[in-house]
Write a protein that holds these residues in place. Structure first.
Motif, PDB file in Angstrom:
ATOM      1  N   ARG A  42       0.827  -1.222   0.000  1.00  0.00           N
ATOM      2  CA  ARG A  42       0.000   0.000   0.000  1.00  0.00           C
ATOM      3  C   ARG A  42       0.856   1.265   0.000  1.00  0.00           C
ATOM      4  O   ARG A  42       0.365   2.350  -0.244  1.00  0.00           O
ATOM      5  CB  ARG A  42      -0.954  -0.006   1.184  1.00  0.00           C
ATOM      6  CG  ARG A  42      -0.248   0.060   2.516  1.00  0.00           C
ATOM      7  CD  ARG A  42      -1.211   0.026   3.658  1.00  0.00           C
ATOM      8  NE  ARG A  42      -0.432  -0.130   4.880  1.00  0.00           N
ATOM      9  CZ  ARG A  42      -0.848  -0.730   5.950  1.00  0.00           C
ATOM     10  NH1 ARG A  42      -2.050  -1.229   5.988  1.00  0.00           N
ATOM     11  NH2 ARG A  42      -0.080  -0.825   7.004  1.00  0.00           N
ATOM     12  N   ASN A  53       3.374   1.620  -2.046  1.00  0.00           N
ATOM     13  CA  ASN A  53       3.946   1.701  -3.383  1.00  0.00           C
ATOM     14  C   ASN A  53       3.119   2.708  -4.189  1.00  0.00           C
ATOM     15  O   ASN A  53       2.032   2.396  -4.659  1.00  0.00           O
ATOM     16  CB  ASN A  53       3.923   0.323  -4.046  1.00  0.00           C
ATOM     17  CG  ASN A  53       4.645   0.294  -5.357  1.00  0.00           C
ATOM     18  OD1 ASN A  53       5.103   1.325  -5.860  1.00  0.00           O
ATOM     19  ND2 ASN A  53       4.757  -0.889  -5.931  1.00  0.00           N
ATOM     20  N   PHE A  54       3.662   3.914  -4.358  1.00  0.00           N
ATOM     21  CA  PHE A  54       2.927   4.994  -5.013  1.00  0.00           C
ATOM     22  C   PHE A  54       3.358   5.226  -6.457  1.00  0.00           C
ATOM     23  O   PHE A  54       2.947   6.202  -7.064  1.00  0.00           O
ATOM     24  CB  PHE A  54       3.093   6.301  -4.218  1.00  0.00           C
ATOM     25  CG  PHE A  54       2.609   6.182  -2.801  1.00  0.00           C
ATOM     26  CD1 PHE A  54       1.269   5.983  -2.533  1.00  0.00           C
ATOM     27  CD2 PHE A  54       3.495   6.260  -1.746  1.00  0.00           C
ATOM     28  CE1 PHE A  54       0.804   5.874  -1.227  1.00  0.00           C
ATOM     29  CE2 PHE A  54       3.050   6.149  -0.442  1.00  0.00           C
ATOM     30  CZ  PHE A  54       1.703   5.961  -0.178  1.00  0.00           C
ATOM     31  N   TYR A  55       4.181   4.336  -7.006  1.00  0.00           N
ATOM     32  CA  TYR A  55       4.659   4.511  -8.371  1.00  0.00           C
ATOM     33  C   TYR A  55       3.546   4.240  -9.377  1.00  0.00           C
ATOM     34  O   TYR A  55       2.740   3.336  -9.198  1.00  0.00           O
ATOM     35  CB  TYR A  55       5.852   3.594  -8.642  1.00  0.00           C
ATOM     36  CG  TYR A  55       7.092   4.051  -7.928  1.00  0.00           C
ATOM     37  CD1 TYR A  55       7.934   4.991  -8.512  1.00  0.00           C
ATOM     38  CD2 TYR A  55       7.410   3.568  -6.664  1.00  0.00           C
ATOM     39  CE1 TYR A  55       9.059   5.434  -7.843  1.00  0.00           C
ATOM     40  CE2 TYR A  55       8.535   4.007  -5.999  1.00  0.00           C
ATOM     41  CZ  TYR A  55       9.353   4.941  -6.590  1.00  0.00           C
ATOM     42  OH  TYR A  55      10.466   5.386  -5.927  1.00  0.00           O
ATOM     43  N   LYS A  56       3.534   5.040 -10.449  1.00  0.00           N
ATOM     44  CA  LYS A  56       2.522   4.879 -11.503  1.00  0.00           C
ATOM     45  C   LYS A  56       3.059   4.106 -12.698  1.00  0.00           C
ATOM     46  O   LYS A  56       2.313   3.418 -13.378  1.00  0.00           O
ATOM     47  CB  LYS A  56       2.023   6.261 -11.989  1.00  0.00           C
ATOM     48  CG  LYS A  56       1.370   7.070 -10.897  1.00  0.00           C
ATOM     49  CD  LYS A  56       0.107   6.390 -10.409  1.00  0.00           C
ATOM     50  CE  LYS A  56      -0.525   7.241  -9.309  1.00  0.00           C
ATOM     51  NZ  LYS A  56      -1.352   6.483  -8.426  1.00  0.00           N
ATOM     52  N   HIS A  57       4.363   4.229 -12.952  1.00  0.00           N
ATOM     53  CA  HIS A  57       4.970   3.519 -14.081  1.00  0.00           C
ATOM     54  C   HIS A  57       4.899   2.011 -13.798  1.00  0.00           C
ATOM     55  O   HIS A  57       5.280   1.563 -12.727  1.00  0.00           O
ATOM     56  CB  HIS A  57       6.426   3.967 -14.267  1.00  0.00           C
ATOM     57  CG  HIS A  57       7.026   3.472 -15.530  1.00  0.00           C
ATOM     58  ND1 HIS A  57       7.619   2.237 -15.624  1.00  0.00           N
ATOM     59  CD2 HIS A  57       7.099   4.042 -16.770  1.00  0.00           C
ATOM     60  CE1 HIS A  57       8.054   2.055 -16.855  1.00  0.00           C
ATOM     61  NE2 HIS A  57       7.751   3.136 -17.562  1.00  0.00           N
ATOM     62  N   PRO A  58       4.401   1.216 -14.756  1.00  0.00           N
ATOM     63  CA  PRO A  58       4.192  -0.219 -14.501  1.00  0.00           C
ATOM     64  C   PRO A  58       5.453  -0.973 -14.076  1.00  0.00           C
ATOM     65  O   PRO A  58       5.394  -1.815 -13.187  1.00  0.00           O
ATOM     66  CB  PRO A  58       3.665  -0.764 -15.829  1.00  0.00           C
ATOM     67  CG  PRO A  58       3.292   0.403 -16.651  1.00  0.00           C
ATOM     68  CD  PRO A  58       3.968   1.599 -16.089  1.00  0.00           C
ATOM     69  N   LYS A  89       6.428   0.268 -10.580  1.00  0.00           N
ATOM     70  CA  LYS A  89       5.427  -0.212  -9.628  1.00  0.00           C
ATOM     71  C   LYS A  89       5.660  -1.691  -9.315  1.00  0.00           C
ATOM     72  O   LYS A  89       5.633  -2.097  -8.153  1.00  0.00           O
ATOM     73  CB  LYS A  89       4.024   0.008 -10.181  1.00  0.00           C
ATOM     74  CG  LYS A  89       2.928  -0.360  -9.203  1.00  0.00           C
ATOM     75  CD  LYS A  89       1.566   0.003  -9.757  1.00  0.00           C
ATOM     76  CE  LYS A  89       0.491  -0.373  -8.791  1.00  0.00           C
ATOM     77  NZ  LYS A  89      -0.021   0.707  -8.004  1.00  0.00           N
ATOM     78  N   LYS A  90       5.910  -2.493 -10.345  1.00  0.00           N
ATOM     79  CA  LYS A  90       6.146  -3.928 -10.146  1.00  0.00           C
ATOM     80  C   LYS A  90       7.454  -4.160  -9.381  1.00  0.00           C
ATOM     81  O   LYS A  90       7.504  -4.979  -8.460  1.00  0.00           O
ATOM     82  CB  LYS A  90       6.189  -4.642 -11.499  1.00  0.00           C
ATOM     83  CG  LYS A  90       6.433  -6.125 -11.421  1.00  0.00           C
ATOM     84  CD  LYS A  90       5.322  -6.848 -10.724  1.00  0.00           C
ATOM     85  CE  LYS A  90       4.204  -7.131 -11.676  1.00  0.00           C
ATOM     86  NZ  LYS A  90       3.126  -7.909 -11.073  1.00  0.00           N
ATOM     87  N   SER A  95      -2.887  -4.853  -6.601  1.00  0.00           N
ATOM     88  CA  SER A  95      -3.206  -3.499  -6.146  1.00  0.00           C
ATOM     89  C   SER A  95      -4.556  -3.470  -5.479  1.00  0.00           C
ATOM     90  O   SER A  95      -5.428  -4.187  -5.752  1.00  0.00           O
ATOM     91  CB  SER A  95      -3.221  -2.528  -7.314  1.00  0.00           C
ATOM     92  OG  SER A  95      -1.956  -2.529  -7.920  1.00  0.00           O
TER      93      SER A  95
END
Length: 170
Positions: free
Chosen positions: A21, A23-28, A31-32, A170
């Motif tokens: 929760r 993990n605020f990254y938007k780039h896939p 984020k992974k 997510s």
């Protein structure tokens, strides 16, 4: 307490911190990557504490029920019991749960059927021996933790390959 002991010991995923929760990254890809990183941090920092608790609890019970055994045998048996239950947790959680339930009942039956084996002064004498086998204790703990990490890595890779990924949800 005994119920919680065997329940956490026999669960495949016994840590419920849910660090993903944060993990605020938007780039896939980012984020992974951070989902996997947070997942492994959760299991590399918290899991060894649980292993230490399980190991020490089993060690104390085994010292109580097997006063004539050598400490190295008790250490090895404690590590073997934990490792066996953890392997079963990854294979089949129900079998793991049933196996983990057996140990407290067996220990209780030994206490009830041979009360002369339980001697509090000899127990404390045995516990005082623990510093002399500190190196072996740390080695067995390390091996159990490493084995758990290996199991977790293979299980996570299996989940990722089968599309059931627990890591990046997510």
């Amino acid at each position: 307490a005994i119920g919680k002991f065997y329940q956490t010991l026999s669960k495949r995923s016994f840590i419920v911190l849910d660090l993903r929760r944060y993990n605020f990254y938007k780039h896939p890809v980012a984020k992974k990557f951070f989902a996997v990183l947070l997942y492994f941090i959760e299991y590399l920092l918290i899991m060894p504490l649980f292993v230490l608790l399980w190991f020490m609890a089993l060690l104390i019970v085994l010292v109580l029920v097997a006063p004539d055994r050598d400490f190295s045998q008790i250490l090895m048996l404690s590590a073997a019991i934990i490792t066996t239950i953890r392997v079963l947790a990854y294979y089949n959680e129900e079998v793991s749960k049933e196996t983990a339930k057996l140990f407290p009942f067996i220990a209780l039956s030994v206490f009830l059927l041979s009360p002369e084996a339980f001697n509090i002064s000899s127990f404390f004498d045995r516990i005082r021996e623990l510093p002399s086998v500190f190196g072996s204790t740390i080695l067995f703990l390390f091996l159990v933790v490493i084995f758990e990490v290996i199991l977790r890595v293979f299980y996570t890779l299996y989940e990722l390959a089968s599309g059931e990924e627990e890591v990046g949800r997510s």
